[in-house]
Design a protein around this motif. Structure first.
Motif, PDB file in Angstrom:
ATOM      1  N   ALA A 111       0.832  -1.209   0.000  1.00 35.90           N
ATOM      2  CA  ALA A 111       0.000   0.000   0.000  1.00 35.90           C
ATOM      3  C   ALA A 111       0.863   1.255   0.000  1.00 35.90           C
ATOM      4  CB  ALA A 111      -0.927  -0.002   1.214  1.00 35.90           C
ATOM      5  N   THR A 115      -0.576   3.054  -3.071  1.00 34.71           N
ATOM      6  CA  THR A 115      -1.702   3.906  -2.664  1.00 34.71           C
ATOM      7  C   THR A 115      -1.176   5.112  -1.879  1.00 34.71           C
ATOM      8  OG1 THR A 115      -2.108   2.871  -0.493  1.00 34.71           O
ATOM      9  CG2 THR A 115      -3.084   1.785  -2.421  1.00 34.71           C
ATOM     10  N   ASP A 116      -2.111   5.864  -1.311  1.00 30.63           N
ATOM     11  CA  ASP A 116      -1.731   7.016  -0.484  1.00 30.63           C
ATOM     12  C   ASP A 116      -1.468   6.632   0.972  1.00 30.63           C
ATOM     13  OD1 ASP A 116      -1.969   8.751  -2.632  1.00 30.63           O
ATOM     14  OD2 ASP A 116      -4.123   9.055  -2.283  1.00 30.63           O
ATOM     15  N   GLU A 117      -1.625   5.345   1.295  1.00 24.81           N
ATOM     16  CA  GLU A 117      -1.415   4.861   2.667  1.00 24.81           C
ATOM     17  C   GLU A 117       0.078   4.611   2.895  1.00 24.81           C
ATOM     18  OE1 GLU A 117      -3.952   1.537   3.491  1.00 24.81           O
ATOM     19  OE2 GLU A 117      -5.618   2.418   2.376  1.00 24.81           O
ATOM     20  N   VAL A 167      -4.275  -5.363  -1.827  1.00 21.77           N
ATOM     21  CA  VAL A 167      -4.112  -4.004  -2.348  1.00 21.77           C
ATOM     22  C   VAL A 167      -4.728  -3.886  -3.738  1.00 21.77           C
ATOM     23  CG1 VAL A 167      -2.441  -2.240  -3.037  1.00 21.77           C
ATOM     24  CG2 VAL A 167      -2.039  -3.589  -0.983  1.00 21.77           C
ATOM     25  N   LYS A 170      -8.544  -3.490  -3.789  1.00 23.77           N
ATOM     26  CA  LYS A 170      -9.155  -2.243  -3.325  1.00 23.77           C
ATOM     27  C   LYS A 170      -9.675  -1.400  -4.478  1.00 23.77           C
ATOM     28  CE  LYS A 170      -6.739  -1.731   1.086  1.00 23.77           C
ATOM     29  NZ  LYS A 170      -5.877  -0.874   1.928  1.00 23.77           N
ATOM     30  N   VAL A 171      -9.030  -1.504  -5.626  1.00 28.32           N
ATOM     31  CA  VAL A 171      -9.457  -0.717  -6.797  1.00 28.32           C
ATOM     32  C   VAL A 171     -10.829  -1.161  -7.271  1.00 28.32           C
ATOM     33  CG1 VAL A 171      -8.915  -0.089  -9.173  1.00 28.32           C
ATOM     34  CG2 VAL A 171      -7.069  -0.341  -7.497  1.00 28.32           C
TER      35      VAL A 171
END
Length: 291
Positions: A111, A115-117, A167, A170-171
């Motif tokens: 992530a 992602t932004d996490e 991950v 999630k999209v």
């Protein structure tokens, strides 16, 4: 909220029997065959709920969605869960049941890059504690009887791919919903695994008639009902509460393996479980902004 905790407990109990039931089933069935059957059944069990979820969201699947979901299924089922089943046959069920629970920590790493996490000091500490747990589970100075280096390494690779699967999922979850994403990716992953099984010349239906109870248990109960209860717990509370089932699993599964398979739980396993439980608790508290 009380219903949510009931679903969490059911999820933990069902997932806690996963490794034991898969080890029993794997004694008579090919590892790839059992993986294919349990995710085919599990995906079909979730399918009616998936269709209902997509109708409520007014979602229509497009060709691109199928490609994305096929990629998710490839990583999560075809690769990760095939390696998972292979590792079960090469290790004690109690060891595998604990090592698979490190996949959320791999998810944090993926992530960070996808992602932004982003990782921070708290998450790095959680990773360090989890890695310490893995160190003790391996017992590299004197590998426990029933375990093997190959099996434990396969388990870690399986957990790594499952973290990647989480991950990636999630999209598609944002559009379809978690049950729809899981059901369809399970079915597509099982379909891709079937192609691989046929290419390798491994059995598809041989031995199924003699192992129907264990196939139905791993497919319908563990994979289908287990994930349904997990998603229901999230719907009735939040993702953090639902994930508490994975916090309970490392404590439940080794006890079941000890009772059913008569496996011996050594001191290093207890230390490894304690460290991984600690890491899971810290992650749970971090998700809730408490830690």
């Amino acid at each position: 909220m009380k219903k949510a905790y009931i679903y969490v407990l059911i999820t933990a109990l069902l997932f806690g029997t996963m490794e034991v039931s898969c080890k029993i089933g794997g004694s008579d069935l090919d590892p790839f065959q059992l993986t294919f059957l349990r995710f085919l059944i599990g995906g079909l069990v979730l399918l009616p709920f998936a269709v209902g979820q997509m109708k409520r969201r007014q979602v229509r699947l497009e060709a691109r969605d199928f490609l994305v979901l096929a990629g998710v299924g490839l990583v999560g089922v075809t690769i990760s869960m095939s390696l998972f089943q292979l590792s079960i046959m090469m290790c004690n069920a109690s060891t595998v049941s604990v090592l698979i629970c490190v996949n959320p920590f791999f998810t944090m790493v993926f992530a960070h890059f996808m992602t932004d996490e982003k990782l921070n000091g708290r998450k790095v500490l959680i990773l360090v504690v989890a890695l310490a747990g893995i160190f003790f589970m391996f017992r590299h100075w004197d590998i426990q009887e029933g375990n093997s280096w190959g099996g434990m390494l396969l388990m870690l690779v399986s957990a790594l791919f499952f973290g990647f699967y989480t991950v990636l999922g999630k999209v598609s979850q944002e559009k379809l919903g978690p049950i729809a994403q899981t059901s369809i990716s399970f079915l597509l992953g099982a379909g891709l695994l079937l192609i691989l099984i046929l290419l390798m010349g491994r059995p598809v239906i041989a031995g199924v008639a003699d192992n129907i109870p264990i196939i139905l248990y791993t497919g319908f109960m563990v994979t289908g009902l287990g994930y349904y209860c997990f998603f229901r717990s999230i719907e009735l509370s939040d993702a953090s509460t639902g994930s508490f089932a994975f916090f309970l699993k490392p404590a439940i599964a080794p006890v079941i393996a000890m009772i059913v398979l008569h496996e011996v739980i050594l001191w290093n396993t207890v230390v490894g479980i304690a460290l991984i439980l600690t890491a899971s608790l810290l992650k749970f508290l971090s998700d809730r902004k408490i830690f």
